[in-house]
Design an enzyme around this catalytic site. Sequence first.
Site, PDB file in Angstrom:
ATOM      1  N   ALA A 115       0.849  -1.190   0.000  1.00 41.75           N
ATOM      2  CA  ALA A 115       0.000   0.000   0.000  1.00 41.75           C
ATOM      3  C   ALA A 115       0.883   1.238   0.000  1.00 41.75           C
ATOM      4  CB  ALA A 115      -0.906  -0.004   1.223  1.00 41.75           C
ATOM      5  N   LYS A 116       0.308   2.368  -0.276  1.00 44.04           N
ATOM      6  CA  LYS A 116       1.046   3.629  -0.215  1.00 44.04           C
ATOM      7  C   LYS A 116       0.049   4.764  -0.126  1.00 44.04           C
ATOM      8  CE  LYS A 116       5.450   4.994  -0.538  1.00 44.04           C
ATOM      9  NZ  LYS A 116       6.685   4.286  -0.161  1.00 44.04           N
TER      10      LYS A 116
END
Length: 426
Positions: A115-116
Amino acid sequence: MSIKQLPSYLHGEHVGPWAIFLEQIDRVTPHLDQYAGWVDTLRRPKRCLIVDVPIRMDDGTVHHFEGYRVQHNISRGPGKGGVRYHPDVTLSEVMALAGWMTIKNAAVNLPYGGAKGGVRVDPQALSPAELERMTRRYTSEIGIIIGPEHDIPAPDVNTNEKIMAWMMDTYSMNVGATTPGVVTGKPVSLGGSLGRRDATGRGCYIVAREAMARIGMRMAGARVAIQGYGNVGNAAARAFHDAGARIVAVQDAGGTIHAPGGLDPHALCRHLDGGGALADFPGAGKIPQEDFWSVDCEVLLPAALENQITVANAGAIRARLLVEGANGPTAPQAEDILLDRGVLVVPDVLANAGGVTVSYFEWVQNSASYFWTEADIHDRLDRALTEAFRAIWQVAEDKRIPLRTAAFVVACARVLEARALRGLYP
Ligand code: NAD
């Protein structure tokens, strides 16, 4: 819409870094054997959240920022990846960074997806109070998809321990319970882990040591050149030096120094901490910026920015081993030149995975509410990265492919095996 039509974010103005990620997935697909049928999973992010982040500025006006949180893949566990504050952040960039976190986490076998997050903002233009309000509103907006069992943010470009403390507090206030495990990279007094600060640099040293052992290069006396003397570069320099290597060149944004006999990285840290400029360090001589790449050395460690090694300087590099401390420091065509010349390239997804590995240790300590010693952290980090290197090296040997492709093969196979075993719902 025809079932063959691509989702809108896969073409048009949103391409950019995401297109590079897709190309890397295309390149690895022929090596995925029985999992190749599931590879389209990696070509689509699981979830993309775009949020409006309105805050009241110190002068009383209201300003809107655009924020993102992307969960690229969560087949192997909760999403994990940093939050970036930068005026150039785009959805395409956050999607690509989330995809690379899926690869990095699986390459080192952490039980996480990728994720980011990011906010399109120049944080230097905000006052400390505005920065705090923006961080808290952003955290609240993405609060519907983050959480210790869902998605765990961490620091990235322009975010730090203090911002993680605000994120942890905001999430905790919203759920009504102190929840340290919602973010990593926190201050130690709020449940952060010992050893986190040096973890990425130590990791660079550990994977370099493993690579050197395989190509018959001795650590004692090995000459190391480092670009970037920030969090990653200085910790790596100290680890190499303490293991008997010589730091012969260092470059930062302000200058380049050269010491063919080796310099003392601890003294250099003290010099910089005291406000000195790198170029004025008394233990080395000054050289022009462009001469850095042709310095005589065995190991080259780019630990500053992306896209530093290009077709323009790859031919000048004399090192036999390139360890990517930074994310994306080597342009793909430059890597081809280096590989043709027999340079061994340890890719970023393995070389700088020490940081996320100790973030994982932080999260485990938070969920157990039991904290480990620094020696314990160092020991576990060493074992995790040594094992990751071994597995990726083996695939590179078996398939006669570069380490970067091998790291992608190992990572994609792990993610897609999990995906295949879970099957489709409903
Ligand atoms: P940092 O901000 O602490 O340090 C950056 C260093 O690079 C500084 O010494 C700066 O002077 C130097 N630099 C900047 N522009 C330069 C230029 N044009 N030429 C030469 N040097 C320049 O950053 P960091 O946390 O050490 O991160 C460095 C790289 O490592 C980034 O690519 C980052 O994404 C990656 N990375 C960091 C971590 C981490 O835990 N900090 C983890 C994984 C990857």
